[in-house]
Write an enzyme that holds these catalytic residues in place. Structure first.
Site: not given
Ligand code: PGA
Length: 256
Positions: A13-15, A98, A100, A170, A176, A216, A237-238
Site C-alpha cells: 500500500n504505497w499510500k 483503510h 487513514e 490492521e 507506520g 509495521s 505500507g512503509g
Molecule cells: P505500515 O502501513 O506497514 O507502514 O505500518 C500498513 C498499512 O497502513 O497498510
C-alpha cells in the site's frame, strides 16, 4: 483449520507516495525479485500511478490495486473515482476502509460498506481494512470493534461474492509506528475475524477467506507473522516502498 486452503496475498500500500515517473523503475526493480513468488503479489498505488503500474507489470505476476474508490458509477462527485472507472482501466484490486481514510477523510462503517458493494459490483477484488485504535485495545474491546467493522462492511455481500474479498486486520496503533502486533496478537484477532465470517456465512467461507495482517510488517518480522495459522499474508505500507524489503516479505509468505 487448514491454511493450505488459502493462498497468501502480500499487498503493498504505497499510500500517497511515488509519482508516475517513479512507478515504472520501481516496478522494473521489483519484478525479478518476486518473479518466483508462491503467493499473490499486489501493489496498491495512487490513482495517478495506476496506468504506469499497469503497463510496467504487464506479463508479470504482480497485480495492481487502487487505494480507494467511490460507490456511484458516475456523476457529480468531484474528486472521487468510481469502481467502474478502475475496472475499465483493468485494475483488479482496491483497498477499502483503510484506517487513514477512516481517521482523516470521514469514512464510516456505512460508507465503507457502500464502497465494498460498489467495488464488488464492478468486479474488483476488495482489500477490506479493519482494526482497533490503541484506546479500544486498552479497553479490551478489540473484538467488538473489529467484529462490528467486519459485519457492517460486508452487509449485502453474498457468500459467493466473498471470493472477491480479502480482509486486512490492521491495528491502528501498529500502522507506520514501527510497533508491530506480536504474532500471537495478530493470530488472535485474525482467528476471531474468521469466526465472525463463520457466523455471518459458514465454516467453508471462513476457511476460504484470505485474512492478512498489516501494521509495521517488514522484512524482519514477516516470517513469524505469516507463519501463524490465520495470517494469510500482509498489507504492507512503509516497507512496500523499498523493493528489497517488499520482496523479502513476499519470500517469507511464499515459505509460510
Ligand atoms: P505500515 O502501513 O506497514 O507502514 O505500518 C500498513 C498499512 O497502513 O497498510
Amino acid at each position: 483449520m487448514n491454511k493450505s486452503l488459502r493462498k497468501a496475498v502480500i499487498a503493498g500500500n504505497w499510500k500517497m507516495n511515488k509519482t508516475p515517473a517513479e512507478t515504472k523503475p520501481f516496478i522494473e526493480e521489483l519484478k525479478p525479485l518476486v518473479a518466483d513468488a508462491d503467493c499473490d503479489v499486489v501493489i496498491c498505488v495512487p490513482f495517478v500511478d495506476l496506468q504506469a503500474a499497469l503497463e510496467a507489470t504487464e506479463g508479470s505476476n504482480i497485480k495492481v490495486g487502487a487505494e480507494n474508490c467511490y460507490w456511484e458509477k458516475s456523476g457529480a462527485f468531484s474528486g472521487e473515482v468510481s469502481a467502474d472507472m478502475l475496472a475499465s482501466m483493468g485494475v483488479p484490486y482496491v483497498v477499502i476502509g483503510h484506517s487513514e481514510r477512516r481517521a482523516y477523510f470521514g469514512e464510516t462503517d456505512e460508507t465503507v460498506n457502500k464502497r465494498v458493494r460498489g467495488a464488488i459490483d464492478s468486479g474488483l477484488t476488495v482489500i477490506l481494512c479493519v482494526g482497533e485504535v490503541l484506546e479500544q485495545r486498552e479497553q479490551g474491546i478489540t473484538e467488538e470493534i473489529v467484529g462490528m467493522q467486519t459485519k457492517v462492511a460486508l452487509g449485502g455481500v453474498s457468500k459467493e461474492e466473498l471470493d472477491k474479498v480479502i480482509i486486512a486486520y490492521e491495528p491502528v496503533w501498529a500502522i507506520g509506528t514501527g510497533k508491530t502486533a506480536t504474532p500471537d496478537q495478530a493470530q488472535e484477532v485474525n482467528h476471531y475475524i474468521r469466526t465472525v465470517i463463520a457466523d455471518l456465512y459458514d465454516e467453508e467461507a471462513a476457511q476460504a477467506i484470505t485474512i492478512q495482517y498489516g501494521g509495521s510488517m517488514n522484512d524482519k518480522n514477516a516470517d513469524e507473522l505469516v507463519s501463524k495459522e490465520d495470517v494469510d499474508g500482509g498489507l504492507i505500507g512503509g516497507a512496500s516502498l523499498v523493493a528489497e524489503k517488499f520482496s523479502a516479505i513476499v519470500k517469507a509468505a511464499s515459505n509460510g
